[in-house]
Design a protein around this motif. Structure first.
Motif, PDB file in Angstrom:
ATOM      1  N   TYR A 195       0.841  -1.194   0.000  1.00  0.00           N
ATOM      2  CA  TYR A 195       0.000   0.000   0.000  1.00  0.00           C
ATOM      3  C   TYR A 195       0.877   1.245   0.000  1.00  0.00           C
ATOM      4  CZ  TYR A 195      -3.821  -3.180   1.014  1.00  0.00           C
ATOM      5  OH  TYR A 195      -4.741  -4.193   0.929  1.00  0.00           O
ATOM      6  N   TRP A 196       0.338   2.320  -0.567  1.00  0.00           N
ATOM      7  CA  TRP A 196       1.164   3.520  -0.692  1.00  0.00           C
ATOM      8  C   TRP A 196       0.467   4.748  -0.122  1.00  0.00           C
ATOM      9  CZ3 TRP A 196       0.364   7.403  -4.796  1.00  0.00           C
ATOM     10  CH2 TRP A 196      -0.751   7.151  -5.591  1.00  0.00           C
ATOM     11  N   TYR A 197       1.320   5.692   0.345  1.00  0.00           N
ATOM     12  CA  TYR A 197       0.860   6.875   1.055  1.00  0.00           C
ATOM     13  C   TYR A 197       1.725   8.056   0.635  1.00  0.00           C
ATOM     14  CZ  TYR A 197      -1.173   3.140   3.747  1.00  0.00           C
ATOM     15  OH  TYR A 197      -1.872   2.002   4.096  1.00  0.00           O
ATOM     16  N   LYS A 198       1.154   9.252   0.728  1.00  0.00           N
ATOM     17  CA  LYS A 198       1.894  10.461   0.353  1.00  0.00           C
ATOM     18  C   LYS A 198       1.776  11.491   1.469  1.00  0.00           C
ATOM     19  CE  LYS A 198       4.104  13.471  -2.213  1.00  0.00           C
ATOM     20  NZ  LYS A 198       4.221  14.524  -1.167  1.00  0.00           N
ATOM     21  N   ASP A 199       2.920  11.841   2.048  1.00  0.00           N
ATOM     22  CA  ASP A 199       2.995  12.853   3.094  1.00  0.00           C
ATOM     23  C   ASP A 199       3.306  14.197   2.426  1.00  0.00           C
ATOM     24  OD1 ASP A 199       3.452  14.406   5.340  1.00  0.00           O
ATOM     25  OD2 ASP A 199       4.575  12.848   6.394  1.00  0.00           O
ATOM     26  N   ALA A 200       2.411  15.166   2.608  1.00  0.00           N
ATOM     27  CA  ALA A 200       2.601  16.459   1.946  1.00  0.00           C
ATOM     28  C   ALA A 200       3.817  17.202   2.465  1.00  0.00           C
ATOM     29  CB  ALA A 200       1.344  17.316   2.105  1.00  0.00           C
ATOM     30  N   ASN A 201       4.196  16.959   3.722  1.00  0.00           N
ATOM     31  CA  ASN A 201       5.356  17.643   4.297  1.00  0.00           C
ATOM     32  C   ASN A 201       5.975  16.731   5.345  1.00  0.00           C
ATOM     33  OD1 ASN A 201       7.173  19.296   5.767  1.00  0.00           O
ATOM     34  ND2 ASN A 201       6.005  21.117   5.252  1.00  0.00           N
ATOM     35  N   ILE A 202       7.175  16.237   5.074  1.00  0.00           N
ATOM     36  CA  ILE A 202       7.801  15.268   5.983  1.00  0.00           C
ATOM     37  C   ILE A 202       8.361  15.929   7.226  1.00  0.00           C
ATOM     38  CG2 ILE A 202       8.394  13.716   4.088  1.00  0.00           C
ATOM     39  CD1 ILE A 202      11.326  14.637   4.452  1.00  0.00           C
ATOM     40  N   SER A 203       8.460  17.252   7.231  1.00  0.00           N
ATOM     41  CA  SER A 203       9.126  17.924   8.346  1.00  0.00           C
ATOM     42  C   SER A 203       8.186  18.700   9.254  1.00  0.00           C
ATOM     43  CB  SER A 203      10.199  18.882   7.820  1.00  0.00           C
ATOM     44  OG  SER A 203       9.617  19.930   7.077  1.00  0.00           O
ATOM     45  N   ASP A 204       6.871  18.624   9.003  1.00  0.00           N
ATOM     46  CA  ASP A 204       5.950  19.439   9.801  1.00  0.00           C
ATOM     47  C   ASP A 204       5.530  18.781  11.103  1.00  0.00           C
ATOM     48  OD1 ASP A 204       4.241  17.492   8.877  1.00  0.00           O
ATOM     49  OD2 ASP A 204       2.900  18.855   7.813  1.00  0.00           O
ATOM     50  N   GLY A 205       5.953  17.539  11.335  1.00  0.00           N
ATOM     51  CA  GLY A 205       5.620  16.861  12.581  1.00  0.00           C
ATOM     52  C   GLY A 205       4.174  16.457  12.707  1.00  0.00           C
ATOM     53  N   SER A 206       3.455  16.464  11.591  1.00  0.00           N
ATOM     54  CA  SER A 206       2.030  16.148  11.609  1.00  0.00           C
ATOM     55  C   SER A 206       1.722  15.031  10.618  1.00  0.00           C
ATOM     56  CB  SER A 206       1.211  17.391  11.249  1.00  0.00           C
ATOM     57  OG  SER A 206      -0.147  17.074  11.058  1.00  0.00           O
ATOM     58  N   GLY A 207       0.793  14.162  11.016  1.00  0.00           N
ATOM     59  CA  GLY A 207       0.338  13.116  10.112  1.00  0.00           C
ATOM     60  C   GLY A 207      -0.989  13.436   9.460  1.00  0.00           C
ATOM     61  N   SER A 208      -1.518  14.632   9.724  1.00  0.00           N
ATOM     62  CA  SER A 208      -2.831  14.986   9.187  1.00  0.00           C
ATOM     63  C   SER A 208      -2.815  15.206   7.685  1.00  0.00           C
ATOM     64  CB  SER A 208      -3.365  16.239   9.888  1.00  0.00           C
ATOM     65  OG  SER A 208      -2.528  17.356   9.633  1.00  0.00           O
ATOM     66  N   ASP A 209      -1.622  15.442   7.122  1.00  0.00           N
ATOM     67  CA  ASP A 209      -1.533  15.692   5.686  1.00  0.00           C
ATOM     68  C   ASP A 209      -1.015  14.479   4.920  1.00  0.00           C
ATOM     69  OD1 ASP A 209       1.013  15.775   6.724  1.00  0.00           O
ATOM     70  OD2 ASP A 209       1.606  17.643   5.750  1.00  0.00           O
ATOM     71  N   ILE A 210      -1.127  13.291   5.500  1.00  0.00           N
ATOM     72  CA  ILE A 210      -0.756  12.063   4.798  1.00  0.00           C
ATOM     73  C   ILE A 210      -1.973  11.560   4.012  1.00  0.00           C
ATOM     74  CG2 ILE A 210       0.018   9.676   5.012  1.00  0.00           C
ATOM     75  CD1 ILE A 210       1.484  10.444   7.549  1.00  0.00           C
ATOM     76  N   ALA A 211      -1.825  11.447   2.706  1.00  0.00           N
ATOM     77  CA  ALA A 211      -2.898  10.935   1.850  1.00  0.00           C
ATOM     78  C   ALA A 211      -2.809   9.420   1.777  1.00  0.00           C
ATOM     79  CB  ALA A 211      -2.798  11.544   0.451  1.00  0.00           C
ATOM     80  N   TYR A 212      -3.930   8.744   2.030  1.00  0.00           N
ATOM     81  CA  TYR A 212      -4.012   7.287   1.998  1.00  0.00           C
ATOM     82  C   TYR A 212      -4.591   6.828   0.660  1.00  0.00           C
ATOM     83  CZ  TYR A 212      -3.238   6.873   7.087  1.00  0.00           C
ATOM     84  OH  TYR A 212      -2.710   6.890   8.347  1.00  0.00           O
ATOM     85  N   HIS A 213      -4.081   5.698   0.158  1.00  0.00           N
ATOM     86  CA  HIS A 213      -4.569   5.124  -1.095  1.00  0.00           C
ATOM     87  C   HIS A 213      -4.923   3.650  -0.889  1.00  0.00           C
ATOM     88  CE1 HIS A 213      -3.329   8.695  -3.406  1.00  0.00           C
ATOM     89  NE2 HIS A 213      -2.266   8.719  -2.603  1.00  0.00           N
ATOM     90  N   ASN A 214      -5.582   3.348   0.201  1.00  0.00           N
ATOM     91  CA  ASN A 214      -5.852   1.950   0.531  1.00  0.00           C
ATOM     92  C   ASN A 214      -6.815   1.280  -0.452  1.00  0.00           C
ATOM     93  OD1 ASN A 214      -4.151   1.992   2.703  1.00  0.00           O
ATOM     94  ND2 ASN A 214      -5.742   2.291   4.235  1.00  0.00           N
ATOM     95  N   SER A 215      -7.641   2.057  -1.155  1.00  0.00           N
ATOM     96  CA  SER A 215      -8.554   1.456  -2.131  1.00  0.00           C
ATOM     97  C   SER A 215      -7.873   1.218  -3.469  1.00  0.00           C
ATOM     98  CB  SER A 215      -9.773   2.362  -2.322  1.00  0.00           C
ATOM     99  OG  SER A 215      -9.381   3.617  -2.842  1.00  0.00           O
TER     100      SER A 215
END
Length: 428
Positions: free
Chosen positions: A237-257
């Motif tokens: 499965y693959w995921y995209k983090d909009a900003n790896i340095s912001d300390g937040s996981g709220s901007d991680i896009a999930y592609h589970n489907s």
């Protein structure tokens, strides 16, 4: 190992629905950054349970697996692996030896070009990962995190993998991968997703997700904020983090489907070549640098082991730039003058026209040509007429401080280190 990547996806939605029971959390995609442009191919190496090497290419933007190649047996039982570059892999054995594995891939074959034993013993790490910028990280089963300096693309011996640094204990992790320069991503048995920033011998952890990641037994990253997680059932499965340095996981896009593959990933080890995928947000690099610098105002960085404990302005600037994946940030060092060298080498050195995100150099004797600078900080705001700036700098009264507005061209010593003499823009 695989049938058809896209054929297997027909069952992906049902598999994703059952992912919660496997510890994978399905959520709404994170907020996308405007005008982000990503490019590159994720190159993922692996080892099957019969010790044969594998190579898989994944289109990072679409998540499509492009090809998988199976190569020959390594000739020893591997324990951990880290990919240095497209054709060089470090692999440890269960006996504690360290090997350099040279490979050759093309459209149809994966070949071994040679296997060199670098060390006979001592490499008992249960995990290894390489950040693509000269640092190899590893953990032991007891939870000790170690860092090594890698000085050659193809290390010939222990002299090329040296300066062993014990970062800290307590790193009992299920998976570990590097996502950028001295940036690590990890999961735990309980399903937490952590990010780590390493500077010198110290570290900072951000808790990206409280749960939902326990279903993965391998997580790798090719850079660009892309994360690939392999489940025990063999799904990727693959995921995209909009900003790896912001300390937040709220901007991680999930592609589970829409996974890379719903099944078929049976390797016992996986490792991605670092920095083979990059993402740039058009016209926002400077703003991202300014945001991260402003977020550190008031921090005395007492928990970081800088090269110069009371002169860490340059390392702070490098820390902020590297956290935003600035190109060639590894060329910077603990000396402020290294920013001048960087700017001259990459055509971004100027004596005027400041931009947000720039490094600005100061010197009390009014000259940078003598190979010295007294201070460097970062531009976080520029007035409409370009004459006034605000800055954020490290080691200003022994902490991170914000300064300005001030006229950079006429102020004799706006931050107490002499006049502002030059601006250097990051390459991105």
């Amino acid at each position: 190992m695989f049938t058809s990547s896209k054929a297997l996806r027909t069952a992906a939605t049902a598999l994703a629905a059952g992912a919660l029971s496997a510890g994978m959390l399905t959520v709404t995609a994170g907020t996308a950054q405007a005008a982000e442009v990503c490019s590159g191919t994720a190159s993922v190496y692996g080892v099957l349970d019969d010790n044969r090497l594998t190579y898989t290419a994944i289109d990072a933007v679409s998540g499509n697996r492009l090809k998988t190649l199976i190569g020959p047996n390594l000739g020893f039982e591997p324990k951990a692996m880290a990919t240095l570059n497209f054709n060089t892999i470090l692999v440890t054995s269960t006996a504690g030896a360290l090997y350099r594995v040279d490979v050759l891939t093309n459209n149809n074959a994966l070949e071994l070009q040679g296997i060199k034993k670098i060390a006979d013993s001592g490499w008992t790490h249960d995990k290894l990962t390489y950040d693509g910028m000269g640092h190899l990280y590893g953990t032991t089963s007891a939870g000790l995190l170690l860092r090594y300096n890698v000085t050659e693309d193809k290390p010939a011996g222990s002299q090329h993998i040296g300066v062993r640094t014990e970062i800290d204990s307590g790193f009992v992790l299920k998976t570990l991968t590097a996502v950028g320069q001295d940036r690590l991503l990890a999961t735990t048995e309980a399903g937490q997703l952590y990010s780590y920033k390493i500077i010198g011998g110290a570290w900072k952890r951000d808790n990206l997700k409280a749960d939902g990641w326990s279903g993965f037994n391998q997580v790798v990253s090719p850079g660009g904020g892309f994360y690939y997680g392999r489940t025990s059932a063999g799904g990727m499965y693959w995921y995209k983090d909009a900003n790896i340095s912001d300390g937040s996981g709220s901007d991680i896009a999930y592609h589970n489907s829409d996974p890379v593959d719903a099944s078929g990933w049976t390797q016992t080890l996986l490792s991605a070549a670092p920095r083979t995928v990059s993402c740039k947000v058009v016209n926002t690099l400077g703003q991202d640098i300014a945001r991260d610098a402003l977020n550190e105002v008031g921090n005395d960085f007492s928990d970081y082991d800088f090269t110069y404990a009371r002169a860490w302005c340059a390392e702070f600037g490098k820390y902020i730039w590297a956290g935003n994946d600035v190109d060639y940030a590894n060329e910077l060092d603990a000396g402020a003058i290294s920013f001048r060298t960087y700017g001259l080498a990459h055509g971004t050195y100027r004596t005027g026209a400041p931009k947000v995100g720039d490094a600005v150099l100061y010197d009390k004797d009014g000259s940078l040509t003598d190979g010295e600078a007294d201070h460097v900080n970062l531009v976080v705001a520029v007035s409409a007429d370009g004459k006034q700036i605000q800055t954020v700098g490290g080691n200003e009264s022994h902490e991170v401080q914000k300064n300005g507005w001030f006229n950079w061209d006429t102020a004799s010593s706006p931050v107490g280190a002499g006049p502002a003499l030059a601006f250097i823009s990051p390459v991105g």
